[in-house]
Scaffold this motif. Structure first.
Motif, PDB file in Angstrom:
ATOM      1  N   PRO A 138       0.843  -1.201   0.000  1.00 52.51           N
ATOM      2  CA  PRO A 138       0.000   0.000   0.000  1.00 52.51           C
ATOM      3  C   PRO A 138       0.877   1.249   0.000  1.00 52.51           C
ATOM      4  O   PRO A 138       2.018   1.230   0.446  1.00 52.51           O
ATOM      5  CB  PRO A 138      -0.782  -0.125   1.314  1.00 52.51           C
ATOM      6  N   THR A 139       0.341   2.324  -0.519  1.00 49.22           N
ATOM      7  CA  THR A 139       1.085   3.581  -0.546  1.00 49.22           C
ATOM      8  C   THR A 139       1.027   4.248   0.822  1.00 49.22           C
ATOM      9  O   THR A 139       0.186   3.922   1.666  1.00 49.22           O
ATOM     10  CB  THR A 139       0.493   4.529  -1.594  1.00 49.22           C
ATOM     11  N   GLU A 151      -2.331   5.708   1.382  1.00 47.41           N
ATOM     12  CA  GLU A 151      -3.356   4.753   1.799  1.00 47.41           C
ATOM     13  C   GLU A 151      -3.262   4.460   3.294  1.00 47.41           C
ATOM     14  O   GLU A 151      -4.280   4.340   3.980  1.00 47.41           O
ATOM     15  CB  GLU A 151      -3.219   3.457   0.994  1.00 47.41           C
ATOM     16  N   ALA A 164      -4.653   7.470   5.048  1.00 44.78           N
ATOM     17  CA  ALA A 164      -6.113   7.502   4.965  1.00 44.78           C
ATOM     18  C   ALA A 164      -6.735   6.504   5.943  1.00 44.78           C
ATOM     19  O   ALA A 164      -7.763   6.790   6.574  1.00 44.78           O
ATOM     20  CB  ALA A 164      -6.559   7.187   3.543  1.00 44.78           C
ATOM     21  N   ALA A 165      -6.115   5.345   6.101  1.00 46.73           N
ATOM     22  CA  ALA A 165      -6.611   4.355   7.057  1.00 46.73           C
ATOM     23  C   ALA A 165      -6.486   4.870   8.485  1.00 46.73           C
ATOM     24  O   ALA A 165      -7.367   4.649   9.328  1.00 46.73           O
ATOM     25  CB  ALA A 165      -5.850   3.042   6.887  1.00 46.73           C
ATOM     26  N   LEU A 174      -2.539  -2.462   6.834  1.00 43.41           N
ATOM     27  CA  LEU A 174      -1.810  -1.589   5.906  1.00 43.41           C
ATOM     28  C   LEU A 174      -0.492  -1.111   6.512  1.00 43.41           C
ATOM     29  O   LEU A 174       0.530  -1.020   5.815  1.00 43.41           O
ATOM     30  CB  LEU A 174      -2.675  -0.391   5.520  1.00 43.41           C
ATOM     31  N   ARG A 188       3.045  -1.916   4.732  1.00 44.95           N
ATOM     32  CA  ARG A 188       3.860  -0.803   4.220  1.00 44.95           C
ATOM     33  C   ARG A 188       5.166  -0.623   5.005  1.00 44.95           C
ATOM     34  O   ARG A 188       6.233  -0.447   4.417  1.00 44.95           O
ATOM     35  CB  ARG A 188       3.045   0.492   4.276  1.00 44.95           C
TER      36      ARG A 188
END
Length: 222
Positions: free
Chosen positions: A7-8, A11, A14-15, A58, A62
């Motif tokens: 995931p970026t 992302e 945002a989570a 995530l 990441r």
């Protein structure tokens, strides 16, 4: 996981923001709760748990980092509720386990009941002669005389030791016909129809004690 599948950073951010939002909504629901079973609190709790789980996954994918959140595993929880929003009837399923810790106490209690009503004249079991025949007969006398809830509250008097217990409140469309399920009372239990569930187990106490021990020996991370 390959770099392409990771995931970026956006992302993950945002989570994290979704967790913050869910946390605020959960607190608002708690502050405005209308009772112990307020559905708004229940929904906010589930939303917070779901957001935290996404963020946790995530973050690990990441950055190979974890959170302090404990997300229940899928096999440890009920599936999503699939019953009616306004059930017209409920079925309460109860299981309680007991160990016969003091057989002599159990036998004495059964004999006392048999002596009080040896022929079952006052609505008792009428199992006077069988009371002293052994643990099997004594269990029949005691459980035949007392309601399950009373035995649960007085189990030590009967020489019993509590094991695990669980109670499921399941939604049903309508009450079955009398006697319909007595031959196999637990065969049709559907976890997806469970409105609420209450479990009691000594393993929960052991987990709490273990968590406390770990807090004593594991330093906080900076």
């Amino acid at each position: 996981m390959s770099d392409a599948a990771q995931p970026t950073a956006a992302e993950v951010r945002a989570a994290a923001d979704a967790v913050k939002t869910a946390l605020d909504r959960h607190l608002q629901a708690v502050e405005r709760r209308t009772g112990d079973d307020d559905p708004a609190v229940y929904d906010a709790f589930n939303a917070l748990a779901a957001a935290a789980e996404v963020y946790d996954e995530l973050l690990y994918d990441r950055y190979d980092e974890v959170t302090p959140f404990e997300i229940p595993a899928a096999e440890d929880s009920l599936p999503p509720y699939a019953g009616p929003e306004e059930p017209h009837a409920v079925s309460v399923l109860i299981r309680r386990d007991y160990a016969v810790a003091e057989p002599t106490r159990l036998l004495a209690q059964a004999q006392r009941l048999a002596d009080l009503d040896p022929d079952g004249q006052n609505g008792g079991t009428g199992a006077g002669p069988a009371a002293g025949a052994g643990v099997h007969a004594a269990l029949g006398v005691v459980f035949g005389e007392y309601e399950a809830d009373e035995i649960a509250s007085r189990h030590k008097e009967f020489g019993l030791e509590e094991g695990d217990s669980t109670l499921w409140v399941s939604a049903v469309e309508e009450l079955p016909e009398p006697g319909e399920w007595l031959g196999a009372p637990f065969d049709e239990a559907d976890p997806a129809m469970v409105v609420c569930r209450f479990d009691v187990s000594s393993v929960f106490d052991e987990e709490d004690e273990l968590d406390g021990d770990l807090d004593d020996i594991v330093p906080d991370r900076a």
